[in-house]
Design a protein around this motif. Sequence first.
Motif, PDB file in Angstrom:
ATOM      1  N   LYS A  75       0.963 -11.886  -5.131  1.00  0.00           N
ATOM      2  CA  LYS A  75       0.502 -10.498  -5.096  1.00  0.00           C
ATOM      3  C   LYS A  75       0.289 -10.034  -3.657  1.00  0.00           C
ATOM      4  CE  LYS A  75      -2.336  -6.849  -5.403  1.00  0.00           C
ATOM      5  NZ  LYS A  75      -3.011  -6.187  -4.255  1.00  0.00           N
ATOM      6  N   ILE A  76      -0.285 -10.881  -2.828  1.00  0.00           N
ATOM      7  CA  ILE A  76      -0.500 -10.513  -1.423  1.00  0.00           C
ATOM      8  C   ILE A  76       0.832 -10.257  -0.727  1.00  0.00           C
ATOM      9  CG2 ILE A  76      -1.288 -11.381   0.826  1.00  0.00           C
ATOM     10  CD1 ILE A  76      -3.574 -12.781  -0.641  1.00  0.00           C
ATOM     11  N   ALA A  77       1.816 -11.116  -0.977  1.00  0.00           N
ATOM     12  CA  ALA A  77       3.136 -10.922  -0.381  1.00  0.00           C
ATOM     13  C   ALA A  77       3.738  -9.594  -0.824  1.00  0.00           C
ATOM     14  CB  ALA A  77       4.061 -12.080  -0.754  1.00  0.00           C
ATOM     15  N   ALA A  78       3.582  -9.269  -2.112  1.00  0.00           N
ATOM     16  CA  ALA A  78       4.120  -8.014  -2.630  1.00  0.00           C
ATOM     17  C   ALA A  78       3.417  -6.819  -2.006  1.00  0.00           C
ATOM     18  CB  ALA A  78       3.983  -7.982  -4.149  1.00  0.00           C
ATOM     19  N   THR A  79       2.105  -6.913  -1.831  1.00  0.00           N
ATOM     20  CA  THR A  79       1.355  -5.812  -1.225  1.00  0.00           C
ATOM     21  C   THR A  79       1.752  -5.621   0.230  1.00  0.00           C
ATOM     22  OG1 THR A  79      -0.522  -6.173  -2.712  1.00  0.00           O
ATOM     23  CG2 THR A  79      -0.954  -4.942  -0.690  1.00  0.00           C
ATOM     24  N   LEU A  80       1.891  -6.706   0.956  1.00  0.00           N
ATOM     25  CA  LEU A  80       2.338  -6.617   2.343  1.00  0.00           C
ATOM     26  C   LEU A  80       3.707  -5.951   2.429  1.00  0.00           C
ATOM     27  CD1 LEU A  80       1.295 -10.168   3.636  1.00  0.00           C
ATOM     28  CD2 LEU A  80       0.403  -7.999   4.503  1.00  0.00           C
ATOM     29  N   ALA A  81       4.634  -6.412   1.599  1.00  0.00           N
ATOM     30  CA  ALA A  81       6.004  -5.894   1.645  1.00  0.00           C
ATOM     31  C   ALA A  81       6.062  -4.409   1.317  1.00  0.00           C
ATOM     32  CB  ALA A  81       6.893  -6.687   0.687  1.00  0.00           C
ATOM     33  N   SER A  82       5.223  -3.964   0.391  1.00  0.00           N
ATOM     34  CA  SER A  82       5.278  -2.563  -0.036  1.00  0.00           C
ATOM     35  C   SER A  82       4.507  -1.635   0.894  1.00  0.00           C
ATOM     36  CB  SER A  82       4.738  -2.419  -1.459  1.00  0.00           C
ATOM     37  OG  SER A  82       3.344  -2.663  -1.497  1.00  0.00           O
ATOM     38  N   ASP A 197       6.843   6.640   3.825  1.00  0.00           N
ATOM     39  CA  ASP A 197       7.301   5.253   3.984  1.00  0.00           C
ATOM     40  C   ASP A 197       7.040   4.468   2.700  1.00  0.00           C
ATOM     41  OD1 ASP A 197       8.079   5.592   6.667  1.00  0.00           O
ATOM     42  OD2 ASP A 197       6.038   5.234   7.371  1.00  0.00           O
ATOM     43  N   PHE A 198       5.854   4.680   2.122  1.00  0.00           N
ATOM     44  CA  PHE A 198       5.503   3.996   0.881  1.00  0.00           C
ATOM     45  C   PHE A 198       6.469   4.385  -0.232  1.00  0.00           C
ATOM     46  CE2 PHE A 198       3.186   3.389  -3.085  1.00  0.00           C
ATOM     47  CZ  PHE A 198       2.593   2.158  -2.893  1.00  0.00           C
ATOM     48  N   ALA A 199       6.794   5.665  -0.289  1.00  0.00           N
ATOM     49  CA  ALA A 199       7.699   6.145  -1.338  1.00  0.00           C
ATOM     50  C   ALA A 199       9.080   5.509  -1.207  1.00  0.00           C
ATOM     51  CB  ALA A 199       7.811   7.661  -1.271  1.00  0.00           C
ATOM     52  N   ARG A 200       9.542   5.272   0.024  1.00  0.00           N
ATOM     53  CA  ARG A 200      10.871   4.682   0.218  1.00  0.00           C
ATOM     54  C   ARG A 200      10.946   3.269  -0.365  1.00  0.00           C
ATOM     55  NH1 ARG A 200      10.466   7.001   5.600  1.00  0.00           N
ATOM     56  NH2 ARG A 200      11.727   8.896   5.710  1.00  0.00           N
ATOM     57  N   SER A 201       9.820   2.581  -0.388  1.00  0.00           N
ATOM     58  CA  SER A 201       9.829   1.234  -0.966  1.00  0.00           C
ATOM     59  C   SER A 201       9.489   1.257  -2.451  1.00  0.00           C
ATOM     60  CB  SER A 201       8.841   0.315  -0.226  1.00  0.00           C
ATOM     61  OG  SER A 201       7.523   0.805  -0.315  1.00  0.00           O
ATOM     62  N   HIS A 202       9.226   2.463  -3.006  1.00  0.00           N
ATOM     63  CA  HIS A 202       8.947   2.618  -4.429  1.00  0.00           C
ATOM     64  C   HIS A 202       9.789   3.766  -4.998  1.00  0.00           C
ATOM     65  CE1 HIS A 202       5.387   0.630  -2.786  1.00  0.00           C
ATOM     66  NE2 HIS A 202       5.124   0.180  -3.999  1.00  0.00           N
TER      67      HIS A 202
END
Length: 338
Positions: A75-82, A197-202
């Motif tokens: 979960k931490i890795a996913a949060t960092l990546a996003s 930026d957040f939207a581009r990864s989602h």
Amino acid sequence: MVSNPLNSPLSSYNEDLDKRLAQLGAAVIETEASAVAALRTRINGNFAAACKYMLACTARIVVLGMGKSGHIGGKIAATLASTGTPAFFVHPGEASHGDLGMITEKDVVLALSNSGETEEICTILPLIKRLGVPLIALTGQPQSTLGKAADVHIDISVEKEACPLGLAPTASSTATLAMGDALAIALLEARGFTAEDFARSHPGGRLGRRLLLRISDIMHRGEAIPAVTEDVLLSNALLEMTRKGLGMTAVVDVQNQVVGIFTDGDLRRALDRGIDVHATPIAAIMTTHCKTLGPELLAAEALQMMQRHRINALLVVDHEQHLIGALNMHDLLRAGVL
């Protein structure tokens, strides 16, 4: 075999049981809340040093963890990546069987272990150190093998687990997750990471659509735009509305500049007044000074305009008010903006 009092014929529904279950649940929440609150004093120089290592990383943050720490690590890795920090999770057990090759000398390793003595992580510590990559450790034991090997150690120890047996990782895993979130959000702020930026990864989520989708992406174009000239009769305008199916038609002049709009609502009002649809020119009953917008705006802005003015359709124009598109509330709904 451990008996379950909830399944016992002697434990039929009663208020005492409900009260006891509520007390147990509340105790868990209180214990875990206290564990997270205690982390506040650990946001110190070590925390800042860990952030600096990750900010300086030119590759990825590689997160390691076994068992429950592994789940938290994912979960931490996913949060960092996003949130703008490239990261991925590597299972320590698999790392010693080939996956260690996924770690490069440009990476930063973030290792999670409450005890600091997790065998699978300790086994690969010499190889991580040989790579020369910065090692950040989140443990509950600063003097553990992992804690002492780390370039930066962050203390995530807890006074007690929420589990009454003191065995199941509960408060400790919650504290680790909270500290991981603290690192991710601190990095997000430091990088100047934006909502776009957040939207581009989602891009597949509703937030992504609201922040990235533009009117030009969903508007009707060309022959699909309902439009009539201002000299036509209402009957002709109704035929155009029916053919295009947007519940309205634009009214334009000979230069294709918007001079008005005629909608289903305008039609109802006209019929209430007894207007002759075969003899009345559209210019006499159209809505002038209608709301328009440009194609470069976000689709979410079109939704806000519709809601603010209580309308269901909009015309899209260029800088000289030439008609170039049209959309209605159904288009926004299909696009997932609504």
